[in-house]
Design a protein around this motif. Structure first.
Motif, PDB file in Angstrom:
ATOM      1  N   THR A  33     -54.869  16.373 -22.568  1.00  0.00           N
ATOM      2  CA  THR A  33     -55.451  15.047 -22.940  1.00  0.00           C
ATOM      3  C   THR A  33     -55.100  14.858 -24.254  1.00  0.00           C
ATOM      4  O   THR A  33     -54.412  15.428 -25.014  1.00  0.00           O
ATOM      5  CB  THR A  33     -56.815  15.553 -22.789  1.00  0.00           C
ATOM      6  N   SER A  77     -55.392  14.819 -17.709  1.00  0.00           N
ATOM      7  CA  SER A  77     -54.683  15.250 -16.591  1.00  0.00           C
ATOM      8  C   SER A  77     -54.694  16.651 -16.343  1.00  0.00           C
ATOM      9  O   SER A  77     -54.220  17.506 -16.983  1.00  0.00           O
ATOM     10  CB  SER A  77     -53.132  14.871 -16.727  1.00  0.00           C
ATOM     11  N   ASP A  78     -55.183  17.081 -15.350  1.00  0.00           N
ATOM     12  CA  ASP A  78     -55.104  18.315 -14.699  1.00  0.00           C
ATOM     13  C   ASP A  78     -53.847  18.670 -14.126  1.00  0.00           C
ATOM     14  O   ASP A  78     -53.287  17.985 -13.284  1.00  0.00           O
ATOM     15  CB  ASP A  78     -56.254  18.826 -13.834  1.00  0.00           C
ATOM     16  N   GLU A  79     -53.351  19.968 -14.356  1.00  0.00           N
ATOM     17  CA  GLU A  79     -51.736  20.280 -14.110  1.00  0.00           C
ATOM     18  C   GLU A  79     -51.694  21.796 -13.670  1.00  0.00           C
ATOM     19  O   GLU A  79     -52.826  22.405 -14.134  1.00  0.00           O
ATOM     20  CB  GLU A  79     -50.974  20.039 -15.248  1.00  0.00           C
ATOM     21  N   PRO A  90     -47.804  13.898 -18.209  1.00  0.00           N
ATOM     22  CA  PRO A  90     -47.660  12.386 -17.792  1.00  0.00           C
ATOM     23  C   PRO A  90     -47.172  11.361 -18.790  1.00  0.00           C
ATOM     24  O   PRO A  90     -47.250  11.684 -20.123  1.00  0.00           O
ATOM     25  CB  PRO A  90     -49.260  12.082 -17.333  1.00  0.00           C
TER      26      PRO A  90
END
Length: 143
Positions: A33, A77-79, A90
């Motif tokens: 984030t 964003s979860d990765e 992203p």
């Protein structure tokens, strides 16, 4: 705990190799984030859950809490790293942090931070004296 400074490169697809020493701790997943000073924060899932819980208990009537939470969660964003240990950052987050090819990943205790290499060098040069000056204020009687 995350420590150290690493210099991975961003590939043409927006992927970055995680430093090998952190891959096991981040194998279950991570959250990227926006961070302060135009870097990115990378949290292990459990640490992100802890922060989420702390923000959940903060008063939503406080404008600062609402503003911070909106930006923090909307940009998250979860990765999961691929088999080679790469994560995809992203596009919107790459733009926010002005990430180009050369990056710096720093350990920052409970999180990693991803910086554009030039931005990190500038930040570090600007903060060296402040680091020395603030040690007594930040850690009174410890160092």
């Amino acid at each position: 705990m995350f420590l150290g400074t690493h210099h991975p490169r961003l590939d043409d697809k927006g992927r970055l190799f995680l430093p090998a020493k952190y891959r096991e701790e981040l194998a279950e997943g991570l959250v990227i984030t926006k961070g302060q000073e135009r870097c990115l924060y990378v949290f292990p899932v459990e640490e992100f859950r802890r922060i989420t819980e702390a923000l959940r208990t903060a008063p939503v009537t406080a404008k600062a809490v609402r503003d911070y939470s909106r930006v923090f969660f909307a940009s998250a964003s979860d990765e999961v790293a691929d088999k080679q240990g790469r994560i995809t950052i992203p596009q919107a987050l790459r733009e926010y942090a002005s990430l180009r090819r050369d990056c710096v990943v720093i350990g920052a205790n409970t999180r990693l931070e991803i910086w554009d290499a030039q931005a990190w060098d500038t930040y570090l040069a600007d903060q060296e004296q402040a680091f020395s000056d603030l040690s007594e204020e930040v850690l009174p009687g410890i160092l």
